[in-house]
Design an enzyme around this catalytic site. Structure first.
Site, PDB file in Angstrom:
ATOM      1  CD  GLU A  97      -4.873   5.127   4.301  1.00  0.00           C
ATOM      2  OE1 GLU A  97      -4.488   4.777   3.177  1.00  0.00           O
ATOM      3  OE2 GLU A  97      -6.037   4.942   4.713  1.00  0.00           O
ATOM      4  NE  ARG A 154      -8.165  -9.722  -4.063  1.00  0.00           N
ATOM      5  CZ  ARG A 154      -9.272  -9.242  -3.518  1.00  0.00           C
ATOM      6  NH1 ARG A 154     -10.429  -9.395  -4.141  1.00  0.00           N
ATOM      7  NH2 ARG A 154      -9.247  -8.602  -2.361  1.00  0.00           N
ATOM      8  CE  LYS A 191      -4.125  -1.956   2.200  1.00  0.00           C
ATOM      9  NZ  LYS A 191      -3.754  -3.364   2.103  1.00  0.00           N
TER      10      LYS A 191
END
Length: 613
Positions: free
Chosen positions: A200, A297, A116
């Protein structure tokens, strides 16, 4: 075109891929562990290959066995589904190196978006807006705490290699940071083999919006519009819909364009999802929507995109993997109506969403109005080794409210027993005023989830109808014309004593027990006098393991004084951490839990004695 395909997955996604492959004339090969020897995907495939013991780490996560199964069966391509090895770049490369076709993005694309922190830096360079936060290499706990403080609480700790809601913790204050970080890192290491995290800024009115993208090997990328996945519990999606409520044309254009830029930045091929977080405090606005991550995916919620576009995404995957160009241009794609999906889990919301395992003596899904994707059947076993999702229910309507009503009706027609499901929880979520209004944010279940998860009970009418089949006519021998029209009698409803209303003459054809089905829930009703053991006792201070699992933390020692609700230990089972707490104020009189130990269901772990007066 690919002629034979091995599906490196299980459950409903394996069955769903098999369905499309069969329609395309492609031979399918299933793989299975010991626990899945009689699974639905094994039955539906043309060929099946055994790949190892029940634990996923010894079967579905062993890439060498998957590739060996493909070669042994003559399969020329491997589709990973989602979960397991679907976002493992090393496995993807191994498939290619083995001379097989990988139905998925390039390994380099998976690597670029797999972590990430690195993905966010890449997106920033591509002009895609990202959430404020810390994505550095320094993982010292004290330094991470400093970064969290500088960002400003609340913050979200996320495993850089995470996914599916694993390795993620919201932290409201500095006092909670150290414990949350340790728990997050522990879960991340266990689930992904990497305990690095990023931090975050936590958006206070967040909505989770994602865009389905698709690329081919010829450089073209299109989007198939957005999905809203804001209704979540512990960062796991519960109900998804497409399109997103309140999304205007201008914001959609900006959002989807950013998603396409993100895909092109990594030379993306195949199906993928760009996930965004939106600050919805002032509605959906392009300048308040930020990139979170990319899933390289197919997604669990892909059917809602299929429903509004008329596209079979698995067919597209197989065509793109065969070297074809995208079947449709961007201008040919449009939104048609509204779609919603609910995830039906084998779990008991009234008991903290503990997974429910065992044989499905009754498994009935709705037969009309919508789509059901499942990997189980009546008589199958729900295993403790894998994710407890047993079906996905997908509804489509001309507008949002029609889709919502159809979905609620579909859930109401489900009947599963003795395994518990979250059906009542799903219906209550669909009927929540905020969901009806389309103003859901990701914190809704955290705020109002207790009411949604409350134990479901049958209506007096349903209870009474079932009770009459269990009461002999002799019960009414003293019936008088001027007597009350309704009587009641004690019954056991799933082991709990209830009073059931009785109407009329009773039954000649008596049954020892009766199933009561209503609004997606099923209970077993038995006459009280026919159960010599009575209702289950409670309040004695014994803490039993609710399921097979592993003890990963013990927070008390014998002799400790504890208060009601205090955490005693943490059990890891079904890919989740479960805290077991004290039922009342007291003293730890017995402790049989050891960190690292595997425990069986109903094993005695702790015994609490009431504090001395």
């Amino acid at each position: 075109m690919i002629q034979s395909l091995l599906i490196a997955n299980r459950g409903e996604i394996a069955c769903r891929i098999i369905r499309t492959a069969r329609d395309m004339g492609i031979k399918t090969v299933a793989v299975y562990s010991d626990a899945d020897a009689n699974a639905l995907h094994v039955r539906e495939a043309d060929t099946a290959v055994h790949i190892g013991p029940s634990p996923a780490r010894e079967s579905y996560l062993v890439g060498e066995r998957i590739i060996a199964a493909a070669k042994a069966s003559g399969a020329e391509a491997i589709h990973p589904g989602y979960g397991f090895l679907s976002e493992n770049a090393e496995f993807a490369q191994s498939v290619i190196d083995a001379g097989l076709i990988w139905v998925g993005p390039k390994p380099a694309s998976i690597t670029a978006m797999g972590l990430k922190d690195a993905a966010k830096k890449l997106m920033q360079a591509a002009g895609v807006p990202v959430t404020p936060g810390y994505m550095g290499e320094d993982q010292d706990p004290s330094y991470l705490a400093e970064q969290a403080a500088s960002i400003g609480y609340p913050v979200l700790i996320k495993a850089v290699a995470g996914g599916g809601g694993k390795g993620m913790r919201k932290v409201d204050s500095s006092a909670d940071f150290a414990d949350a970080l340790a728990s997050c890192q522990r879960e991340a290491a266990a689930s992904f083999g990497n305990d690095h995290v990023l931090i975050e800024k936590y958006i206070l009115t967040p909505r989770h919006i994602e865009v389905q993208i698709f690329g081919d090997a010829h450089g073209d990328v299109v989007h198939l519009f957005e999905r809203d996945c804001s209704l979540q519990r512990r960062h796991q999606k519960v109900i998804e819909e497409a399109p997103a409520p309140g999304m205007d044309a201008e914001t959609r254009t900006a959002l989807c364009a950013a998603a396409v830029r993100a895909a092109k930045a990594v030379d993306y091929v195949g199906a993928g999802t760009i996930e965004f977080i939106a600050d919805a405090s002032d509605g959906l606005r392009a300048d308040r929507i930020w990139f979170m991550e990319m899933n390289t995916r197919l997604q669990v919620e892909h059917p809602v995109t299929e429903a509004i576009t008329g596209v079979d995404l698995v067919e597209w995957q197989l065509r793109i993997a065969s070297g074809e160009t995208l079947p449709l241009d961007q201008e040919e794609l449009e939104i048609q109506g509204w779609a919603m999906e609910a995830r039906l889990y084998a779990e008991d919301p009234a008991k903290g969403f503990l997974p429910s395992t065992g044989r499905l003596d009754l498994f009935q899904m709705p037969q009309y109005d919508g789509r059901v994707d499942t990997g189980v059947y009546e008589g199958a076993e729900v295993s403790p080794f894998y994710d407890p999702m047993i079906a996905k229910l997908i509804a489509h309507g001309d507008d949002r409210n029609e889709a919502r009503e159809v979905l609620a009706s579909m859930i109401g027609d489900c009947a599963v027993w003795p395994v518990k499901t979250n059906s009542a929880f799903l219906i209550r979520a669909l009927e929540h005023p905020d969901f009806v209004a389309g103003t859901v944010d990701t914190g809704l279940i955290g705020r109002d989830g207790d009411a949604m998860a409350a134990e479901a009970m049958p209506s007096p009418e349903a209870l009474g109808r079932a009770a009459m089949a269990l009461v002999p006519k002799s019960h009414f021998a003293g019936f008088r014309l001027n007597a009350p029209a309704v009587r009641s009698a004690p019954f056991l409803l799933d082991g709990k004593v209830v009073e059931a209303p009785l109407h009329g003459p009773g039954s000649d054809d008596l049954a020892p027990a009766m199933l009561v089905a209503e609004q997606g829930s099923v209970w077993q009703l038995r006459p009280w006098r026919m159960d010599s053991t009575g209702a289950a006792g409670g309040g004695d201070g014994t803490i039993l393991s609710p399921m097979p699992g592993k003890i990963i933390a013990v927070d008390v020692v014998p002799g400790d004084n504890v208060t009601k609700g205090q955490k005693l230990l943490t059990l890891e089972a079904m890919k989740m951490e479960h805290s077991l707490t004290a039922p009342f104020d007291g003293v730890v009189a017995e402790l049989n839990a050891v960190t690292g130990a595997q425990v069986a269901v109903e094993a005695l772990l702790v015994r609490i004695e009431p504090a001395a007066e």
